[in-house]
Design an enzyme around this catalytic site. Structure first.
Site: not given
Ligand code: 5U1
Length: 703
Positions: A51, A96-97, A135
């Protein structure tokens, strides 16, 4: 540090160029400290020092406004309020995944089989190398840096076009505003903005104090914070970030970065200052994916943030490219979910339960729903005010949350559009259809609520069988008198059948009485008598905790025992004397004093002592030598002869604070067999590690 303090306390140099370099030095140091604090979780200076230097930088920038740059640590909150969030077209779409909802090992095995098939691998070929990551249950974010400076932060949106939330993302201390020299001229870092559970709890506490609505869960709180128009509001919402990939990186080809593998890419992001999840691991083949899923699943509830699954990615970037995409999802990655911790279901009824201290807890009876890995039919609604705040009515669809061993709770509701008869239901104003009863549903005593209290209580005290049962279960629990075998069903029989009336009656039970009870053979009866006998040799702290005084939890009981040394001294203490005890405030002092002022409570204590309950009386704290006063100790692994609770009690009796995680502030780690990450962290930070013998020596003041 001492050399740096000179630089930071020196008067501002005269001349523009000199001021410029001083400002640069201050910013560099502040960024470094912020990185240690927010990303590495290992601060090297006290907050006050940060600070002080921050204020020095602010003063210099105030005097030389032309030297202020947007990446200065003082510029995280921009004063202006946006009119709306502008659309941003992503240079590289935010994918997306694919989700694997089979939460068993077969989910990981199926993904590996798919990858092998697509890569044309046969049975004789080597296992595929993956990166496995948590995730996070947050909000996907793309951070764009140009020539090392953060120029834009955007949400995913539909993957092609997101929203510009740069003003808000700048407030997140874990996200660097500028990057070290040598990063690619254009670098988009992708990851997740989330809120840590502890931060979420504190935020909700503040919301409640201000009389504002609490947030339903950390993800909603994070999403709301990111989409604020005024970054000053976001700055008050504690957000965090983890990086897990990249978008546009130029130049891609000649001279550009060639990470080779996804793992190397993450390490590079880490070295540029981005937080990367510590659990990220390389996993070879399906068996290691399954092991990762199970390992993180077991740790899930203890993590400081919510995760809803794990992500597997093919490690080789060349193989990723070879596999390509299916519409908006890469073929080389999958999110392997865990059972959901929140689900929707119908609230069929609201009943009231009476607890140990007489507290009436409304409990939602639910249509059975599978959540957090088990079928839930009941969930707590805490108290009448929570019901009103959440607007829950019988018949509504409610959000139920269950994480780990925590009691399932109703966190919010989706109001029913129609009433039971199919007529549209007016929601505004909210008309409750649950009332707190005026008489205790168990004993019929009056229900009361003290002014300023949220909770309604049964006024029956130990006359109320529900309170007696709960008091007995509390007394018997592991952290109190530890009476193995005295569980809910048995206590119900003992109280409902009028076999026992008081705690002391437990110690007067005989074999014939016990063996005559339902589901109780002679062997179980004898086991219980043995457990009761064993429980007679206890500690003052356990005994006090077991008595179940209002406001006296395990920690306070330990403090009281340490402070007074003997039960009689404690029972005779005045409220003022009680106030001298560590962490005891006026409310707790009053509660203890009132408890022991009542003859029937003293009588209950005397009866227990007459039944043979004993403990070692000690010396009051002022007289006792506390060799570990002011020291923080972490226990990990299995010690050869001491149980965890026993070791903790001994350390605390010597004045130590026993913490759950290792940091630079830890003085000692006591490690036994199979010690895991805490031992590794201690070694990394140079914290002294002791075995059980070392701990015993320390307790004797020989450390
Ligand atoms: N840890 C992680 N979360 N996540 C979400 N990796 C990751 N990769 C993502 C997403 C939607 O997408 C890529 C595979 C493109």
């Amino acid at each position: 540090m001492s050399g740096q303090s000179d630089l930071f306390s020196a008067p501002a140099p005269k001349g523009h160029a000199l001021v410029g370099s001083k400002i640069e030095a201050l910013r560099y140091q502040l960024n470094q400290w912020a990185h240690e604090y927010y990303v590495q979780d290992a601060p090297s200076v006290p907050d006050a020092e940060y600070d002080r230097v921050f204020q020095q930088l602010q003063a210099l920038e105030g005097a030389y406004p032309d030297l202020v740059t947007p990446d200065s640590p003082t510029q995280r909150v921009i004063g202006a309020v946006m009119e709306g969030l502008a659309p941003v077209r992503h240079a590289v779409p935010m994918l997306s995944i694919q989700t694997e909802t089979d939460t068993e090992a077969s989910g990981a095995i199926a993904f590996d089989a798919r990858v092998r098939r697509e890569l044309g691998l046969g049975e004789g070929d080597l296992p595929v190398e993956y990166v496995a990551e948590p995730k996070f249950d947050g909000l996907a974010m793309s951070l764009r840096y140009e020539h090392g400076r953060l120029v834009q932060a955007a949400t995913r949106g539909d993957g092609e076009v997101g929203e510009d939330v740069t003003h808000n993302i700048r407030t997140i201390r874990q996200i660097p505003l500028s990057l070290p020299a040598g990063v690619p001229p254009v670098l988009e870092v992708r990851g997740e903005v989330y809120m840590r559970r502890a931060d979420f709890e504190q935020l909700n506490e503040r919301q409640r104090e201000k009389g504002e609505k609490a947030f339903v869960n950390p993800r909603n709180a994070a999403a709301g914070a990111v989409r604020q128009l005024d970054s000053a509001i976001t700055a008050q919402r504690p957000l965090s970030f983890f990086a897990y990939g990249v978008g546009e990186v130029t130049p891609v080809m000649a001279g550009g970065p060639d990470f080779g593998t996804h793992y190397a890419l993450l390490q590079q992001l880490k070295s540029w200052g981005f937080p990367v999840a510590p659990q990220v691991s390389i996993a070879r083949g399906a068996s290691e994916l399954v092991a990762f899923h199970q390992r993180l699943g077991a740790e899930r509830d203890a993590l400081p943030y919510d995760i809803d699954g794990v992500v597997y990615k093919v490690n080789s970037l060349a193989l990723q490219q070879q596999m390509g995409f299916k519409t908006r999802e890469p073929r080389w990655a999958v999110a392997h979910k865990y059972p959901a911790q929140e689900m929707l279901t119908r609230c069929e009824a609201i009943d009231v339960q009476v607890g140990r201290t007489g507290k009436l807890t409304p409990v939602a009876r639910l249509a059975p729903v599978f959540v957090g890995g088990v079928t839930v039919t009941n969930a707590t609604l805490h108290n009448l005010f929570e019901i009103r705040k959440k607007g829950v009515r019988v018949g509504d669809t409610v959000i139920v949350r269950r994480a780990g061993d925590v009691i399932p709770e109703v966190v919010g509701c989706v109001p029913a559009a129609t009433d039971g008869a199919g007529r549209p239901r007016p929601r505004n104003p909210y008309v409750p259809n649950f009332r707190m009863p005026r008489a205790c549903p168990v004993c019929g005593s009056a229900v009361v609520r003290e002014p300023g209290e949220m909770n309604h209580r049964c006024s029956g005290g130990l006359f109320c069988p529900a309170q007696r049962k709960q008091a007995m279960l509390h007394f018997a629990q592991r952290r109190a008198l530890d009476i193995e075998g005295l569980g809910e069903k048995l206590v119900d029989q003992l109280i409902d059948g009028a076999v026992v009336h008081s705690l002391a009656d437990l110690y007067r039970l005989d074999l014939a009485q016990l063996a005559g009870l339902e589901r109780m053979g002679e062997k179980s009866a004898q086991n219980l008598l043995d457990a009761l006998e064993k429980s007679k040799h206890t500690t003052l702290a356990r005994f006090l905790y077991g008595l179940g005084l209002r406001q006296v939890g395990e920690a306070t009981a330990k403090d009281l025992a340490r402070h007074f040394g003997s039960l009689d001294t404690l029972m005779d203490a005045s409220a003022d004397q009680l106030l001298q005890v560590n962490d005891v405030g006026p409310i707790v002092a009053e509660s203890i004093h009132t408890f022991f002022a009542q003859p029937h409570n003293r009588e209950a204590v005397d009866q227990l002592r007459a039944c043979g309950l004993t403990w070692e009386e000690g010396v009051p704290a002022e007289a006792a030598v506390q060799p570990l006063a002011g020291k923080t100790v972490v226990l990990t692994g299995t010690l050869p002869t001491l149980g965890r609770d026993e070791a903790k009690d001994m350390l605390e009796a010597a004045g130590a604070k026993v913490a759950g995680s290792v940091s630079k502030k830890t003085h000692y780690v006591v490690a036994g067999a199979d010690a895991g990450s805490k031992l590794a962290k201690a070694q990394e930070l140079g914290v002294p590690v002791l075995d059980e013998g070392g701990m015993r020596a320390l307790l004797k003041g020989q450390g």
